[in-house]
Scaffold this motif. Structure first.
Motif, mmCIF file in Angstrom:
data_model
loop_
_atom_site.group_PDB
_atom_site.id
_atom_site.type_symbol
_atom_site.label_atom_id
_atom_site.label_comp_id
_atom_site.label_asym_id
_atom_site.label_seq_id
_atom_site.Cartn_x
_atom_site.Cartn_y
_atom_site.Cartn_z
ATOM 1 N N VAL C 33 55.250 71.117 -54.745
ATOM 2 C CA VAL C 33 56.023 70.212 -53.805
ATOM 3 C C VAL C 33 56.939 70.923 -53.016
ATOM 4 C CG1 VAL C 33 56.961 68.095 -53.181
ATOM 5 C CG2 VAL C 33 54.618 68.210 -54.506
ATOM 6 N N ILE C 34 57.807 71.558 -54.009
ATOM 7 C CA ILE C 34 59.218 72.014 -53.540
ATOM 8 C C ILE C 34 58.800 73.145 -52.703
ATOM 9 C CG2 ILE C 34 61.374 73.020 -54.190
ATOM 10 C CD1 ILE C 34 61.428 70.890 -56.641
ATOM 11 N N PHE C 36 56.399 73.966 -51.341
ATOM 12 C CA PHE C 36 55.413 73.631 -50.052
ATOM 13 C C PHE C 36 56.705 73.214 -48.888
ATOM 14 C CE2 PHE C 36 52.540 72.315 -47.071
ATOM 15 C CZ PHE C 36 53.054 71.173 -46.509
ATOM 16 N N ALA C 37 57.563 72.178 -49.481
ATOM 17 C CA ALA C 37 58.598 71.873 -48.450
ATOM 18 C C ALA C 37 59.369 72.821 -48.046
ATOM 19 C CB ALA C 37 59.460 70.718 -49.081
ATOM 20 N N LEU C 38 59.793 73.764 -48.863
ATOM 21 C CA LEU C 38 60.781 75.107 -48.320
ATOM 22 C C LEU C 38 59.936 75.912 -47.437
ATOM 23 C CD1 LEU C 38 62.508 75.716 -51.758
ATOM 24 C CD2 LEU C 38 63.564 74.663 -49.843
ATOM 25 N N LYS C 39 58.744 76.305 -47.946
ATOM 26 C CA LYS C 39 58.050 77.042 -46.735
ATOM 27 C C LYS C 39 57.975 76.450 -45.658
ATOM 28 C CE LYS C 39 55.632 80.871 -46.763
ATOM 29 N NZ LYS C 39 56.146 82.229 -46.734
ATOM 30 N N SER C 40 57.841 75.089 -45.193
ATOM 31 C CA SER C 40 57.695 74.241 -44.171
ATOM 32 C C SER C 40 58.960 74.155 -43.386
ATOM 33 C CB SER C 40 57.155 72.734 -44.565
ATOM 34 O OG SER C 40 56.099 73.051 -45.324
ATOM 35 N N ASP C 41 59.967 74.134 -44.140
ATOM 36 C CA ASP C 41 61.254 73.777 -43.425
ATOM 37 C C ASP C 41 62.515 74.195 -44.245
ATOM 38 O OD1 ASP C 41 62.930 70.973 -41.430
ATOM 39 O OD2 ASP C 41 62.790 73.279 -41.258
ATOM 40 N N GLY C 42 62.434 75.114 -44.990
ATOM 41 C CA GLY C 42 63.402 75.533 -45.963
ATOM 42 C C GLY C 42 64.681 75.906 -45.171
#
Lengths: 217, 303, 281
Positions: C33-34, C36-42
């Motif tokens: 999840v982390i 994915f979140a960083l890839k999306s808007d890190g």
């Protein structure tokens, strides 16, 4: 008072032409360079930041295309690296005013203030100190609306005929630098941390250029 | 004279203010099938746990194979197999895996073949890979017995081994214990509430009550000192009573119902009693000697 | 030899218990999840951290790289990982009592001390597996998804940018110290497990202690200054010291020593209690 005002206007009318001439000579020198690549070593000395020197490769193409590939993370001034050159080349965006002579790097230079034509623009004020003999900028100062003032010192070597420096030293205003609270989870500290004091007011970024390859792309 | 395998002397154990065991002493000889009896809460479980070093007694001594359990624990336990209360294994492991886990801790090399053979022996053949959680109570008991015997111990402690078994299973366990004694000369301690089993299987026993050992000795010898209790179902109860009292004036006869009576009688005199009643023209529908150990047990416990 | 066999037994028991995989699965999901979140808007997370610098400076290069991502993941999971460890190790003794298997186990010809130590070892092996998996998910997967580069670390005394070549050994050192810290959590939970026959009690108590100590550690008040140097959680985060420049070697040594002392104390108490314990379960 009126006499002083008239004197300034007249001086400006006479010497303003010199400021434009000086700026033009600088631009002309800059325009000799169609493109270049250069190796850079960037050393930043900024309060609250610890970073070792970083190597980079810079590629420039006329009119204002600049690419930087760093080995790692490099810190550069937000404004002041390429903005001055872009501003200078766009003659309609500013008014050049001669503001006197100053000695910079033991050389007598013309101090020229560049007043932006657009009051709402990002650059509020720019100033250059030019070695008129060689049409080289020895020092520049750019003040922007959001990014404060950046002062740059230029040192030239073999590429001075192209107006390309061997060393650039930027001085940036760091008074506003703060560590954001709550982001840092320092649970391994054993004492209540004192607020780290930002002792310095200025930080410096020193760039050493080497292996210029000019007009070869 | 048989060698003493277990010698327990005056052990006592308190849990807080509660005295679980006050003064228990007994000994078990080599080759005994030893009955360990007592009502619920008598201190049997505590005593067995003390023997197996699960509980440290407050005082007293426990010697097994001639050595103190406190000083030679591992050596003694390597020659001992036990089931204490219900056999609990790892629910998420199979029967095979459970036995494998414990076999690793024995000091005997036990391989896959031995484990499979043992599971087959206790009637769990074909269920080796089934999880313990899927077993019925009887199957769990069988697995417990398998674990107890797997490393071929010299001393076997069985706490209620037939609980939950079907009649065939009970007979199997009884026969197994007798085989262990007669063929392999193992020493077995059997704690059970099934007094009939104790009477059939055990040669020696101890009864404890309220944390104290009450009586210890040879089962037959203890039973022979006591009368049988004979129950008779008769055609004429009153006439029967008169006949009996004429022969045995001080005897205590208890009315059970309209046709049945009970009285204490030495075994050798039962046939004579039978003859007297028949000669008096009384019809005898049934004559049975009540389980003596039950009465003996109740008598000892209530004494 | 029997000690080794006992360790093997304990490891098998942990490996075959379904609950053991909860921790591994949780790490996989959380890190996933982390990532994915960083890839999306890190970059927005980084901007928040460097906001006061970004008015005047710009950071060139691959800032959001695998090294930084791994660091962010480790920072975020610092409280969760001890729970996942305690979930398994807190059950190692009391779980046996609750299941009833302790009766059988303690009538085997192995000393109680050896048996207990083998549980500590097995707990340590499980902890190592969790840490290795966390390392793989954060560092390896992080680098696979975000590439590699210099590591930008925000400490309470400023921003440190560590060069890529200088990062790997720091991660190795950090993970080793993190393992020691988590092993201490494992030791704490096993120690608590010796005091009760209840399966869930030691797990909850371990977590409560970790949370309480974490709160004491993060509260910015001088009244806790005398206590803080000795708290387990203060030194649990000493892995972070590997990302300071200059490396605070003495602080790291102190943390290692305190953690080792914690372990020795906890193991000693456990052995004492376990040997004295009457098994009535």
């Amino acid at each position: 008072m009126l006499r002083l005002f008239i004197l300034l206007c007249v001086s400006n009318m006479v010497l303003g032409q010199d400021a434009n001439k000086t700026v033009a000579s600088v631009i002309s020198q800059m325009n000799r360079v169609k493109n270049y690549t250069v190796d850079a070593r960037i050393k930043s000395d900024i309060p609250l930041i610890k970073i070792l020197p970083v190597k980079a490769k810079i590629e420039f193409k006329q009119p204002d295309e600049i690419k930087m590939k760093t080995q790692g993370i490099a810190i550069l001034p937000k404004k002041g690296f390429t903005d001055l050159a872009i501003m200078l080349k766009n003659k309609s965006s500013y008014t050049a005013i001669f503001t006197g002579y100053e000695v910079v790097q033991k050389i007598k230079t013309e101090s020229i203030t560049l007043l932006p034509s657009n009051d709402a623009g990002e650059i509020v004020l720019a100033k250059i100190w030019v070695n008129t003999g060689e049409a080289l900028i020895l020092k520049s100062q750019i003040t922007t609306r959001t990014n404060g003032t950046v002062v740059a010192d230029y040192l030239y070597g073999k590429q001075k005929e192209f107006g390309l420096p061997d060393e650039l030293t930027f001085s940036v205003d760091v008074k506003k630098f703060k560590i954001p609270k709550g982001v840092v989870v320092d649970i391994n500290r054993t004492k209540t941390a004192e607020e780290p004091k930002n002792q310095g007011k200025m930080g410096t970024i020193h760039i050493l250029f080497s292996n210029y390859s000019i007009n070869s792309l | 004279m048989s060698e003493k395998i277990i010698e327990i002397k005056s052990i006592a154990k308190k849990f807080g203010l509660f005295e679980a065991v006050k003064d228990v002493s007994f000994h078990v000889n080599q080759g005994d099938v030893f009955g360990f009896l007592g009502p619920n809460g008598a201190g049997k479980s505590t005593t067995i746990r003390c023997m197996l070093s699960l509980i440290k007694p407050d005082s007293g001594s426990i010697e097994i194979f001639g050595k103190s359990i406190f000083k030679h624990r591992n050596e003694i336990l390597s020659r001992t197999g036990s089931i204490i209360e219900k056999p609990d294994f790892y629910k998420y492991l199979s029967a095979y895996k459970n036995l494998e886990i414990f076999s690793r801790l024995s000091r005997v090399s036990i391989g896959k073949k031995e484990i499979y053979n043992m599971l087959d022996f206790v009637g769990l053949g074909g269920r080796e890979q089934d999880k313990f959680s899927s077993f019925s109570h009887g199957m769990k008991q069988r697995l417990g017995i398998a674990q107890t015997l797997l490393h071929n111990p010299d001393l076997i402690v069985l706490d209620e081994p037939t609980t939950g078994l079907d009649p065939q299973g009970i007979i199997d366990i009884r026969n197994l214990i007798l085989r262990l004694k007669n063929e392999q000369h193992k020493t077995v301690i059997l704690s059970s509430h099934n007094l009939a089993e104790i009477e059939i299987i055990c040669n020696r026993m101890v009864i404890i009550n309220k944390g104290v050992s009450v009586v210890e000795g040879d089962v037959k010898a203890l039973m022979n000192n006591e009368d049988l209790v004979v129950r008779l179902e008769l055609s004429d109860k009153d006439k029967s009573k008169a006949v009996i009292l004429s022969q045995y004036p001080n005897i205590q006869i208890t009315d059970i119902n309209d046709t049945s009576i009970e009285l204490p009688m030495e075994k050798s005199k039962i046939s004579e009693l039978n003859k007297d009643l028949v000669q008096a023209g009384i019809g005898i529908f049934s004559i049975e000697a009540k389980r003596k150990l039950e009465d003996y047990f109740i008598k000892m416990v209530n004494a | 030899m029997i000690f080794i066999k006992s360790i093997y037994n304990e490891v098998i028991k942990i490996a075959l218990k379904p609950r053991s995989y909860l921790g591994i699965a949780a790490i996989t999901v959380l890190v996933g999840v982390i990532l994915f979140a960083l890839k999306s808007d890190g970059m927005s997370i980084i901007s928040f951290v460097t906001s006061s610098f970004e008015q005047t400076l710009s950071f060139e290069g691959n800032v959001l790289n695998g090294n930084l991502v791994a660091f962010i993941i480790l920072q975020m999971l610092i409280v969760q990982i001890p729970l996942l460890i305690a979930l398994v190790t807190g059950d190692l003794v009391s779980g046996e009592a609750a299941m009833g298997t302790i009766r059988l186990l303690l009538t085997q010809p192995i000393s109680r001390t050896q048996l207990l130590l083998s549980k500590f070892m097995a707990g340590g092996i499980y902890t190592l597996i969790v840490i290795v998996w966390l390392g793989f998910m954060s560092v390896i997967m992080g680098k696979m998804l975000f590439g590699t580069g210099d590591l930008m670390v925000l400490n309470s005394d400023g921003l440190v940018i560590l060069q890529e070549a200088d990062v790997n050994w720091r991660y190795l050192g950090g993970f080793l110290v993190a393992f020691l810290a988590l092993f201490t959590v494992s030791s704490l939970s096993i120690c608590l497990s010796c005091f009760t026959d209840n399966s869930i009690g030691p797990i909850v108590t371990t977590m409560s202690i970790i949370l309480l100590f974490t709160i004491i550690g993060t509260l910015d008040v001088h009244v806790f200054d005398s206590v803080r140097p000795f708290l387990l959680t203060t030194h649990m985060a000493s892995w972070r010291s590997f990302f300071e420049d200059p490396l605070p070697i003495q602080d790291i040594k102190n943390s290692i020593l305190i953690l080792l002392i914690h372990n020795i104390l906890l193991i000693s108490i456990s052995i004492y209690v376990f040997n004295k314990k009457d098994i009535t379960a």
